[in-house]
Scaffold this motif. Structure first.
Motif, short mmCIF file in Angstrom:
data_model
loop_
_atom_site.label_atom_id
_atom_site.label_comp_id
_atom_site.label_asym_id
_atom_site.label_seq_id
_atom_site.Cartn_x
_atom_site.Cartn_y
_atom_site.Cartn_z
N LEU A 278 1.00 -1.03 0.00
CA LEU A 278 0.04 0.07 0.05
C LEU A 278 1.04 1.35 0.09
O LEU A 278 1.90 1.38 0.80
CB LEU A 278 -0.90 -0.07 1.21
N VAL A 285 -3.83 6.44 2.75
CA VAL A 285 -3.60 5.53 1.72
C VAL A 285 -3.81 6.29 0.29
O VAL A 285 -4.91 6.99 -0.06
CB VAL A 285 -4.70 4.16 1.96
N GLY A 287 -2.87 4.77 -2.60
CA GLY A 287 -2.86 3.83 -3.70
C GLY A 287 -2.59 2.43 -3.08
O GLY A 287 -1.92 2.22 -2.14
N ALA A 314 -6.14 5.80 -4.95
CA ALA A 314 -6.94 5.13 -3.98
C ALA A 314 -8.42 5.33 -4.49
O ALA A 314 -9.40 4.72 -4.24
CB ALA A 314 -6.92 6.14 -2.78
N LEU A 317 -9.32 2.31 -5.79
CA LEU A 317 -9.34 0.93 -5.15
C LEU A 317 -10.51 0.74 -4.32
O LEU A 317 -11.33 1.26 -4.02
CB LEU A 317 -8.08 1.57 -4.02
N THR A 319 -12.13 -1.39 -1.20
CA THR A 319 -11.84 -1.59 -0.08
C THR A 319 -12.99 -2.41 0.89
O THR A 319 -14.00 -2.40 0.27
CB THR A 319 -11.61 -0.13 0.90
N HIS A 348 -11.79 6.36 6.52
CA HIS A 348 -10.99 6.11 5.69
C HIS A 348 -9.47 5.88 6.08
O HIS A 348 -8.55 6.04 5.35
CB HIS A 348 -10.64 7.16 4.50
#
Ligand SMILES: [Zn+2]
Length: 372
Positions: A278, A285, A287, A314, A317, A319, A348
């Motif tokens: 990561l 984060v 990406g 991100a 991404l 999650t 986040h």
């Protein structure tokens, strides 16, 4: 199934595809209708008539198969569940549902509407053939009426995952109240039915009916695999639905910074044995970067390329939240074809990482411990 599919249409929001193997069966059906079935019964047509009626009948037959699968799909949607798509392939059609039905009654309705549709189509085609003024339409109508009824009857064989097997499972489910138990019983019956197909097919082949025998055995082999795979899927889903991401995820997440070069990262990949890092800065984060991403850049450019240039940002991404189940995470990874998924809370903030390999190893170990 392999990825040799061609998307041909979208109906009611459902993607319709044909598998490459379907072309073979389509050609075979058209050919045998035009050169053997119709000539044997109607000896006085012209050769172009055999081919025209053969092709039209073959197309309508596969349209009937599509309508059968569409009926399953529309019922699924009406019950509030999603359908991934319909694929036509060598043994007919398959409607892929996103997940298992929620109630026994749902499963019954979704399964039963397919054969019901084929029976209704069969009756309509018989009626059409009976009404038709020309012999060509009569012939096609009779054949299509016959194959649709045959399709309904074949699908009603109580071997899971055929429709009849699903109806059987829904009944056992309603009686026992346990989906897993119903699935185990229905899959067992499905395997037995598949073996009957295989043995009967082998017997026919030995008696000289080689093509029909092998075809039957081939269908049996397909059903055997399908029964086993569907059961494994049920076991997997049930097991993973009872584990939460926060209890499973790795809290030590391999991290890199946006400005680290690919050369530095490659060195760490080799040393640490990780395939995904990561990309984070100030606890956020940015990406993810994987071994696969690094491989796309030629090695001579590695010392000059920072991670930020090749990472998946991100925004793109996927999650999961810590309170999601392992099944949610696994399904997302399968759908998106990714090997790991970051766990983030509602603010986040990065909490951990779930990797597909860890889930598979976990399932393997549970199975070895006799828990599945
Ligand atoms: Zn069906």
């Amino acid at each position: 199934m392999t990825e040799s599919r061609l998307r041909i249409a979208r109906l009611f929001g459902i993607p319709i595809s044909i598998d490459a193997s379907w072309l073979l069966i389509f050609a075979l059906v058209t050919f045998s209708l035009a050169t053997s079935y119709f000539p044997a019964r109607y000896p006085h047509w012209s050769p172009p008539a055999y081919w025209a009626v053969g092709l039209a009948t073959s197309l309508l037959f596969f349209l009937s198969v599509l309508l059968h699968e569409l009926a399953h799909s529309l019922m699924t949607q009406a019950l509030g569940q999603r359908v991934r798509g319909i694929t036509l392939f060598i043994f007919g059609g398959v409607a892929e549902l996103e997940e298992e039905p929620r109630r026994a009654l749902d499963e019954f309705l979704i399964a039963a509407v397919g054969p019901a549709t084929s029976l209704a189509l069969g009756a309509s085609f018989f009626f059409l053939g009976w009404l038709a003024p020309t012999v060509h339409v009569q012939a096609a109508g009779r054949y299509l009426g016959f194959v649709n009824v045959l399709l309904a009857l074949f699908n009603l064989i109580p071997g899971f995952p055929l429709d009849g097997g699903r109806i059987f499972r829904s009944l056992v489910w309603a009686v026992t109240g346990s989906f897993t138990r119903a699935s185990r019983i229905a899959s067992g019956v499905g395997e037995a039915v598949a073996w009957v197909f295989i043995l009967f097919g082998a017997l026919l082949a030995l008696r000289g009916l080689v093509f029909n025998g092998l075809w039957l055995a081939f269908i049996g082999w397909f059903l055997l695999n399908a029964a086993r795979t569907s059961y494994r899927q049920v076991v997997l889903e049930e097991a993973l639905k009872n584990v939460y991401v926060q209890d499973f995820m790795r809290r030590q997440v391999p991290l890199t910074s946006p400005e680290e070069t690919l050369a530095g990262l490659a060195e760490r990949i080799l040393r640490e044995g990780e395939r995904a890092y990561l990309v984070a800065a100030d606890g956020r984060v940015l990406g993810i970067v994987t071994l696969k991403d690094v491989r796309k850049v030629p090695p001579e450019a590695h010392p000059l390329t920072p991670v930020v240039q090749i990472m998946t940002p991100a925004a793109r991404l996927r999650t999961v939240s810590p309170s999601a189940t392992l099944w949610d995470a696994f399904r997302l990874m399968t759908e998106e074809d990714i090997h790991q998924i970051p766990v983030v809370d509602e603010l986040h903030r990065l909490q951990g990482l779930v990797r597909r390999n860890d889930i598979l190893r976990y399932m393997q170990m549970r199975s070895e411990l006799g828990q599945l």
